[in-house]
Design a protein around this motif. Sequence first.
Motif, PDB file in Angstrom:
ATOM      1  N   ARG A   1       0.833  -1.201   0.000  1.00 39.32           N
ATOM      2  CA  ARG A   1       0.000   0.000   0.000  1.00 39.32           C
ATOM      3  C   ARG A   1       0.868   1.251   0.000  1.00 39.32           C
ATOM      4  O   ARG A   1       0.581   2.222  -0.694  1.00 39.32           O
ATOM      5  N   LEU A   2       1.958   1.198   0.767  1.00 40.34           N
ATOM      6  CA  LEU A   2       2.851   2.361   0.847  1.00 40.34           C
ATOM      7  C   LEU A   2       3.457   2.722  -0.497  1.00 40.34           C
ATOM      8  O   LEU A   2       3.512   3.892  -0.864  1.00 40.34           O
ATOM      9  N   PHE A   3       3.951   1.714  -1.198  1.00 45.73           N
ATOM     10  CA  PHE A   3       4.771   1.993  -2.369  1.00 45.73           C
ATOM     11  C   PHE A   3       4.121   1.676  -3.703  1.00 45.73           C
ATOM     12  O   PHE A   3       4.665   2.042  -4.746  1.00 45.73           O
ATOM     13  N   SER A   4       2.954   1.049  -3.702  1.00 49.69           N
ATOM     14  CA  SER A   4       2.295   0.714  -4.964  1.00 49.69           C
ATOM     15  C   SER A   4       0.853   1.186  -5.030  1.00 49.69           C
ATOM     16  O   SER A   4       0.216   1.040  -6.064  1.00 49.69           O
TER      17      SER A   4
ATOM     18  N   PHE B   1       3.577   8.058  -3.397  1.00 48.50           N
ATOM     19  CA  PHE B   1       4.364   9.096  -4.049  1.00 48.50           C
ATOM     20  C   PHE B   1       5.431   8.481  -4.944  1.00 48.50           C
ATOM     21  O   PHE B   1       5.958   7.414  -4.657  1.00 48.50           O
ATOM     22  N   SER B   2       5.733   9.172  -6.010  1.00 47.09           N
ATOM     23  CA  SER B   2       6.921   8.887  -6.808  1.00 47.09           C
ATOM     24  C   SER B   2       7.715  10.184  -6.862  1.00 47.09           C
ATOM     25  O   SER B   2       7.190  11.253  -6.570  1.00 47.09           O
ATOM     26  N   ALA B   3       8.972  10.093  -7.212  1.00 44.83           N
ATOM     27  CA  ALA B   3       9.814  11.284  -7.243  1.00 44.83           C
ATOM     28  C   ALA B   3      10.589  11.343  -8.546  1.00 44.83           C
ATOM     29  O   ALA B   3      10.851  10.316  -9.179  1.00 44.83           O
TER      30      ALA B   3
ATOM     31  N   GLU C   1       5.572  13.645  -6.034  1.00 43.72           N
ATOM     32  CA  GLU C   1       4.160  13.875  -6.363  1.00 43.72           C
ATOM     33  C   GLU C   1       3.402  12.573  -6.146  1.00 43.72           C
ATOM     34  O   GLU C   1       3.936  11.492  -6.346  1.00 43.72           O
ATOM     35  N   ARG C   2       2.148  12.717  -5.754  1.00 46.94           N
ATOM     36  CA  ARG C   2       1.300  11.529  -5.620  1.00 46.94           C
ATOM     37  C   ARG C   2       1.037  10.953  -6.998  1.00 46.94           C
ATOM     38  O   ARG C   2       0.773  11.675  -7.948  1.00 46.94           O
ATOM     39  N   ARG C   3       1.108   9.636  -7.094  1.00 42.75           N
ATOM     40  CA  ARG C   3       0.917   8.965  -8.376  1.00 42.75           C
ATOM     41  C   ARG C   3      -0.449   9.279  -8.984  1.00 42.75           C
ATOM     42  O   ARG C   3      -0.569   9.482 -10.170  1.00 42.75           O
ATOM     43  N   GLY C   4      -1.480   9.310  -8.170  1.00 44.30           N
ATOM     44  CA  GLY C   4      -2.830   9.557  -8.653  1.00 44.30           C
ATOM     45  C   GLY C   4      -3.073  10.984  -9.119  1.00 44.30           C
ATOM     46  O   GLY C   4      -4.121  11.288  -9.643  1.00 44.30           O
TER      47      GLY C   4
END
Length: 69
Positions: A35-38, A43-45, A63-66
């Motif tokens: 849940r944290l990373f996928s 977030f991705s950077a 930024e948040r992926r969504g």
Amino acid sequence: GCCFLCTGGVAGIMNLLWVGDVTRKPDLTLEHYERLFSGPDSFSAVERRCRAKGDDVCEFVAERRGFGG
């Protein structure tokens, strides 16, 4: 950019603080990790500027992926 360790660190810190709220000491299960990373709120950077490429500073943005991350 080319500072992959820093880019991953920025995303990891944002996920631990904002998505996983590690201040509440959650159980560190596989489901929690996924849940944290996928998850859709994770977030991705990206590295926008990099000294190794001639920029004056390295700049990392999470930024948040969504939301276009």
